[in-house]
Motif scaffolding. Sequence first.
Motif, PDB file in Angstrom:
ATOM      1  N   GLU B  57       0.839  -1.194   0.000  1.00 38.79           N
ATOM      2  CA  GLU B  57       0.000   0.000   0.000  1.00 38.79           C
ATOM      3  C   GLU B  57       0.876   1.247   0.000  1.00 38.79           C
ATOM      4  O   GLU B  57       0.659   2.176  -0.793  1.00 38.79           O
ATOM      5  CB  GLU B  57      -0.907  -0.019   1.225  1.00 38.79           C
TER       6      GLU B  57
ATOM      7  N   GLN C 356     -13.778  -6.913   1.842  1.00 36.69           N
ATOM      8  CA  GLN C 356     -13.604  -6.396   0.492  1.00 36.69           C
ATOM      9  C   GLN C 356     -14.784  -5.496   0.157  1.00 36.69           C
ATOM     10  O   GLN C 356     -15.937  -5.889   0.306  1.00 36.69           O
ATOM     11  CB  GLN C 356     -13.525  -7.541  -0.516  1.00 36.69           C
ATOM     12  N   GLU C 375     -15.986   8.265  -1.936  1.00 33.47           N
ATOM     13  CA  GLU C 375     -16.063   7.477  -0.699  1.00 33.47           C
ATOM     14  C   GLU C 375     -15.514   8.330   0.427  1.00 33.47           C
ATOM     15  O   GLU C 375     -14.391   8.823   0.329  1.00 33.47           O
ATOM     16  CB  GLU C 375     -15.192   6.219  -0.797  1.00 33.47           C
ATOM     17  N   GLN C 382      -9.937   0.819   6.661  1.00 34.34           N
ATOM     18  CA  GLN C 382      -8.860   1.437   5.882  1.00 34.34           C
ATOM     19  C   GLN C 382      -8.709   0.716   4.553  1.00 34.34           C
ATOM     20  O   GLN C 382      -8.751  -0.504   4.485  1.00 34.34           O
ATOM     21  CB  GLN C 382      -7.561   1.408   6.678  1.00 34.34           C
ATOM     22  N   PHE C 383      -8.551   1.504   3.502  1.00 33.99           N
ATOM     23  CA  PHE C 383      -8.485   0.957   2.146  1.00 33.99           C
ATOM     24  C   PHE C 383      -7.099   0.409   1.851  1.00 33.99           C
ATOM     25  O   PHE C 383      -6.098   0.899   2.366  1.00 33.99           O
ATOM     26  CB  PHE C 383      -8.794   2.048   1.121  1.00 33.99           C
ATOM     27  N   TYR C 384      -7.065  -0.617   1.000  1.00 37.45           N
ATOM     28  CA  TYR C 384      -5.811  -1.042   0.372  1.00 37.45           C
ATOM     29  C   TYR C 384      -5.923  -0.684  -1.106  1.00 37.45           C
ATOM     30  O   TYR C 384      -6.417  -1.474  -1.910  1.00 37.45           O
ATOM     31  CB  TYR C 384      -5.589  -2.537   0.558  1.00 37.45           C
ATOM     32  N   LEU C 385      -5.490   0.514  -1.431  1.00 40.44           N
ATOM     33  CA  LEU C 385      -5.690   1.007  -2.788  1.00 40.44           C
ATOM     34  C   LEU C 385      -4.988   0.143  -3.828  1.00 40.44           C
ATOM     35  O   LEU C 385      -5.431   0.033  -4.969  1.00 40.44           O
ATOM     36  CB  LEU C 385      -5.201   2.451  -2.901  1.00 40.44           C
ATOM     37  N   LEU C 388      -7.095  -2.223  -5.635  1.00 42.35           N
ATOM     38  CA  LEU C 388      -8.231  -1.711  -6.412  1.00 42.35           C
ATOM     39  C   LEU C 388      -8.275  -2.398  -7.776  1.00 42.35           C
ATOM     40  O   LEU C 388      -7.268  -2.485  -8.473  1.00 42.35           O
ATOM     41  CB  LEU C 388      -8.083  -0.201  -6.595  1.00 42.35           C
ATOM     42  N   TYR C 406      -6.963  11.026  -3.306  1.00 43.13           N
ATOM     43  CA  TYR C 406      -7.059  10.170  -2.123  1.00 43.13           C
ATOM     44  C   TYR C 406      -6.384  10.838  -0.949  1.00 43.13           C
ATOM     45  O   TYR C 406      -5.240  11.273  -1.040  1.00 43.13           O
ATOM     46  CB  TYR C 406      -6.399   8.816  -2.406  1.00 43.13           C
ATOM     47  N   MET C 434     -12.126  -3.608  -3.864  1.00 45.38           N
ATOM     48  CA  MET C 434     -10.940  -3.128  -3.162  1.00 45.38           C
ATOM     49  C   MET C 434     -10.903  -3.789  -1.787  1.00 45.38           C
ATOM     50  O   MET C 434     -11.918  -3.815  -1.074  1.00 45.38           O
ATOM     51  CB  MET C 434     -10.988  -1.610  -3.031  1.00 45.38           C
ATOM     52  N   VAL C 436     -10.175  -4.109   2.071  1.00 45.44           N
ATOM     53  CA  VAL C 436     -10.108  -3.170   3.188  1.00 45.44           C
ATOM     54  C   VAL C 436      -9.697  -3.940   4.433  1.00 45.44           C
ATOM     55  O   VAL C 436      -9.885  -5.151   4.520  1.00 45.44           O
ATOM     56  CB  VAL C 436     -11.475  -2.489   3.450  1.00 45.44           C
TER      57      VAL C 436
END
Lengths: 644, 420, 530
Positions: B57, C356, C375, C382-385, C388, C406, C434, C436
């Motif tokens: 990430e 997800q 979003e 928390q996102f894991y971009l 994506l 972002y 994505m 998460v």
Amino acid sequence: MDPPTAPTNFWTQLLLRPIQRFSRNGSTNASESRIRRRRAVVSFITRRLWLLQLTLFCTGYLWLLIIPSPRLGRRTYIDENALQPGQVNTYWNWGDVHAADKNLAQLEALRDSNATSKQRAEFIRDQFHKLGVSASTQNYAFSTGNTITNGTNVYGIIASPRAPGTEAMVISASWLSRTGDGDGTLNLRGVSTVLALAGFLKGYSLWAKDIVLVVSDGHLDGMHAWLAAYHGSTQSNLQADHLDLPSGVIWTALNIDYPGHSFSHLGIFFEGNNGRLPNQDLLNSFQRISLYTGGVPVLVYDHLDSREHPDLSGLPPWIPTAVRKHPEVQSYVYQAKNVVRHFSYQARGRPSGVHGLFHQFRIDAITLFAVPATGPHGFHAIGRVIESTLRTTNNLLERLHASFFFYILTGADRFLKIGSYLPSAILISIAMMFNGLRIWSDLAWSEDQPEIPEKQKQTQFTNKKTWTRRTRPVIKVLAIMIATHVYGAFLFAAVTSLWFSDNPKVASPLVFTIFAFIPLIILCALPSEKTSRGSLSATLKALNLCLASTVISITALLNFSLATLLTILMGVPLSISATSKKFAVRFCMYNVYIVLGIGWLFLQDETLKAVWHWEILSIWFAPFVCLVYTPLVLQAGLVCLLPQ
Amino acid sequence: MSSSRIRSPSKFTLEFGLAFPLFAAARLVLSLTNLPHVLKYDHQLSSPLTSYLNLQEGIYLFKNGVDPYSGGTFRHSPLFLSLFTTILPATGVGSSILWTLGDASGAWALVQIWRARQRISSSQRDSLIAALYLFNPYLFLPNLAHSTSSFDNALMLFSLMFASQGRASASLLVLSFLVQISPSSILILAPVLLLLITSPVSRLASPQPLTSSGVQFRKSGLLLVEFIAYFTVFTLISALVVGNWIWIPQTWGATTNLPDLTPNTGLWWYFFTEMFDHFRPMFLMVFSIHLFMYIAPICIKFQYDPLFAAFLLIGILGTFKSYPSLSEPGLFLSMITIFPELYPYFRHPIITALLHFHASLLMPLFNSLWLNQGTGNANFYYASTLVFACSNGAALIDCIWAGLRIAIGEEETGYTVVQE
Amino acid sequence: MLASWKARLFVGLSLSLSVVKASGEQFDEQLTIQSLRDGKVASTFSFKTLLKGVSPRDPRTLGAEDASQHYNVFPLALGQILREYAVTELHLSLNAGRWNYDRWGYPKEPAVGTGAELWAWMGDGGQVSVDHRWMGLRNALAGLFCASLGSLDEQRTTSPDRSFEPEGMLPDWGVPHRIRHATLPSENVCTENLTPFLKLLPCKSLSGIASLLNPHRLFDADWHGMGIHVLWREDEGVEVRLTFQSVSDPVRSSLGRKRDWSFRSLFDRTIDRQCPIAKTSEITVALPSEGSYSINPEPSVVNAGKASFDVATIDKPLDVALQWSGDFQYVSGFDKPITPFSVQRTLRGSSQAHGQLSVIVKNHQNSTQQVVYLETMPWLVQFYLHTLEIRVDGVRRDGIFSDIAYIPAVPHSRPATFQGILTLPPSSALHLTMDVTKSFLRYTEHRPDAQRGWDLPPAVLTVLELDSNTSTARHPVNPRIYTSTLLVDMATPDFSMPYNVIIFTCSLIAFIFGSVFNLLTRKFVVVRID
């Protein structure tokens, strides 16, 4: 710890005591007496260790026996205050029953015109649409080996008014009933109940959660495909459509199984995949609602109580009537029946119905099984019970968490807490652990040591370590143990192979003989250099017992029934395994263990079922047996086989 | 069962030159399977500070012009960031090879340390040592999960290796890099400095204070200065890479402030999940200082064998550090192989082994029971981490006891050795 | 008695009327009722108060004494808040339920996100910072509307200027304007919010269209929401628009047979007298396109399938009713989407550690569309971009998601803002996934109902008109689509354990510490035993 000691030692101990007491007063070194005392205690314990083991074993097995006893359990109770079971007026009336009957007629017409599952699904979807419920279908196909099971699920969603629709309750019915494990008995009444409920539930604005109605194809496969798609979990051998209609997080699910024309009791089925159980609050509130709102008595499974139904024979007639009719005996027999049924589901990790598939997604679900009978209950009763149960689960503000997840249900309203059944298995595993440790420490004392009086042997105590590690062939033993587990892996590969599932009749005896002889051949092949230092087989036995006891005690925490099975199959046999001078004896004992270890190969359909459950529902029983159980028993067999 | 396996002398007659590539290849095959994708989510194999997902990430954000340290997920060192965005592969086969290399080099370094300690060029034992490092489940599972702690271990071993070969600058350089990426490793600075002014040869059996064997301590002062110099240089490089100083609280600060309470195998996470807010800073301070309380006593007691002191401190780290995963205790257990002289004097090796066995079975099971199945609550997993801490402590105590006990030597009948 | 009361009322009204004439204030009210495909009835109340020739307060004058406020119709309570915090444009909406775009199409008022949503444009400048004024604003509004807007703190505040453009105009003070936006999906809306809402109306709920606002019926609807919109237009002045929307279900109340409705059946009220202050007071009924029906009383005007009634002229009590001949049947495909595109947003995976995020956008038109996808995610998730992934009809496609902006989340303080432009290929399904990760909270951070989980705010999709000249030039008010909110369940610690944990952990550490130091400090001795 000490070796088994000569009787003289005891007397020397006796003589020593006054000296110790004396020397403590005038001793320059206070620790001296302390050491003496400690060793006295240690030797005292070690000399009576066998007694301790025996008591542990007996207590454990006895405890297992008294689990069904009515004196051990306690009555169930509702733990989550929000549930408030049976506190509402139900609105389900004869008009809805009539609707259900109409649906049933149409479904029967479908059945008679033996429509394909796709046609069925579309019909049901149109029914949903007529009621103004958003509905959709889902096609799926499982491929196991060279067989492909496919079907079509249909589901409808009643969006709750004024709620964000982030939570949902599921009412489901599989096309096939669970009677005979989905051998073709149709669950038409269950399906028509769901359809009637769709029209009925939509008419009220009091739902705080979305209501998802699922009519799944097949018995287990359909619902599994639907749930996998709903939670976005992928599976290599499953092809399933996306679900067009979203809904929220599912907390509870009720699965309706209503095969007969009408029913006398409602039975609860609750075991899930890999022995996961639903929160007990769900069962308890359903039980209370069914009894007090619906007026339908509740059973565990479909076991009628022989006390209420004298026509049923509880015990074999040769038992004297005085015993047979004794209330305590009768309740014991009845509860034992339930417990055994529970063990048979949980130990194999099999779901006892469609509800079991929900559990892996943290959804608490049960199956309401309408026990077929000539009466008196029908759509009216089941509708009211389900409505009231939905109202109860609708009250939930949080995921069910208050009540128990680990329990044994001995009756519809009686259960055992974990604390009152777990010790049985744990005690047995402790006994095995002690046995292993004792053998391990005894191995320190090699035979060629001259017999020396207790005191000096005592002094060997710390000393023994120095040559223990010279005497125990740990590396070799570990190599053997790892080899056995690899062997287990090969066995698993063989059992799950396509060839095995195609022609089990031939395969199972073949596999059995091959895997029975492999260890022998390997042992012959290996250079058998005489291990001068310590017995290889004894070390193997020590570690084997430690390993087995660890496995049992840890399994007991996850899946008690499986642990119980292990204690029965491994507890005593592994403890009594021993090598001997004569090869014939050793060979026979080895064969006994082989039969114990891989004899299950001859239960072909059982094996195939287990494999199917592993491949489709990923239930761990088959790999566990191959990779853990069989190797452990095989190790015991090798203990017998290895030369002294 | 590793430590019980360790207790028997090597039966390996494999030639090291042949065996080592073999083992490494086997590991590579393992890491090329689907396992990494399955394991990378596991909390026991990689902590938030070493997690592969967070690393990826961070790299992604860095490449797309977002400062990875402005968020809460990425806590790796800027050095990693710069390396992985430039030369090192972070995805696909490349990463598998890279991580396997990390462990292989670690194993090689361990063997070198062993040789330096024994003053030999090669021995029967080498293959066994390499095998027990490469196939220690505590080490290769985190490695399969692509946890950067594998690199921490390798660097740790390298700095010890250089130190025992007497190559001061190299050792200190590696150590300063290591401290950059995992600050709590500063613990082994003292023993490394000692090691550099003495020799790695085992003197456990014949202890004597260093002062008697005329060691000039002044040299160590210079070495310390050198270390600090390297450290500052690396810090400046990191600052250049990121372009600001936010990364310091994000990376080093995390090890002391514990902002991320993701469960791991250590003792900190649940303690500070359940901690009352007004006591939090106090206990954070206590826990952080507690780590450093071991340095002085161990280094003084084992001044005659600093390598052993370093080994013990690694054990302390594996038990008490703030964001541990399985790989720190794993390093400790695998390092036992280079102290064969201890084996006769262990206290309760079988108990320790069984404790470890129980813990390593309980932790994954209870973790999934809590987080996936939802039938057990957090206490289940917490209990299993307690068992794990016990087993690490037991191993530590075994080693310390043996390290001291060995000095007295064999007992004759009628005598016994105790502490008073 | 009654006569005298009427007299007093008349006097009062005439007075106020004269006042209205005098000052530059204007009040218009409107009710729009539309029958939906699935038999439900959507009614939209809109009360617009215009304060002519007035401009919002310049933040740089905040220190100085403000010009005194004299309102007759304009709600004073609101006006004071606006002046106090120098708010240029303000939008507050409190909604209950999920607006079903597929069945009901676009709502009259776009702000239909579940729960509370507050966003405001404020000039940046002067000594009081925007965030400080934002805090004051949300607390003041919380007090005014009895809603827990106070918890729209910095943990939920973002500034997505792309999706929430000013609906009015921003005065040109030479200082930039900033937006602050926050949503609270778990906010429940009920009577205690409606009462203060009514208080802001000049005629309260005594007369005029507002008299139909009967809480007992409104809060039994399938969906209901209220909104307060303040905006400024250069040529007109400051406009306050209070709106109330509801979707009620006559089919349900008639046991699934009829879809007929009337004021009586919908609101259990009729309009007995008009609101004398209202300049215009109009009721518009969208006439059904198919089926035979009857509407009474006779509408004043009928054009373009709309029947409108002028409350002022028509004879009262007014009870508009629409009747169909015959029972109601659900038309086939009554839930086929009628919006140009529809969105499905779910959080997959049952693990409490990670999941997800899956967003499916279906383009129903056979022309390419562009939408801004926003979003705003609290730090809990928390996102894991880097995970994506965008698939169109199952095939992986890149370059569909452009202009990604972002701002990563900061634990315990800041939510993540994730914004970008999605290009929807004609009549296809776009699937965005994505990974998460779910945070683990301190036990003090959990809600009282910790086992329920946390509500996550809806994502917002805004249509971009593709103008020929520039793709950035847009219609001022684009239709926004709010996705459904999500429920994420966090792993919970055992809340009864703090002392036990402290005791267990500390004693374990103490034990190891003690035994280590024992070994290190005590000296070894050889003891002779015999």
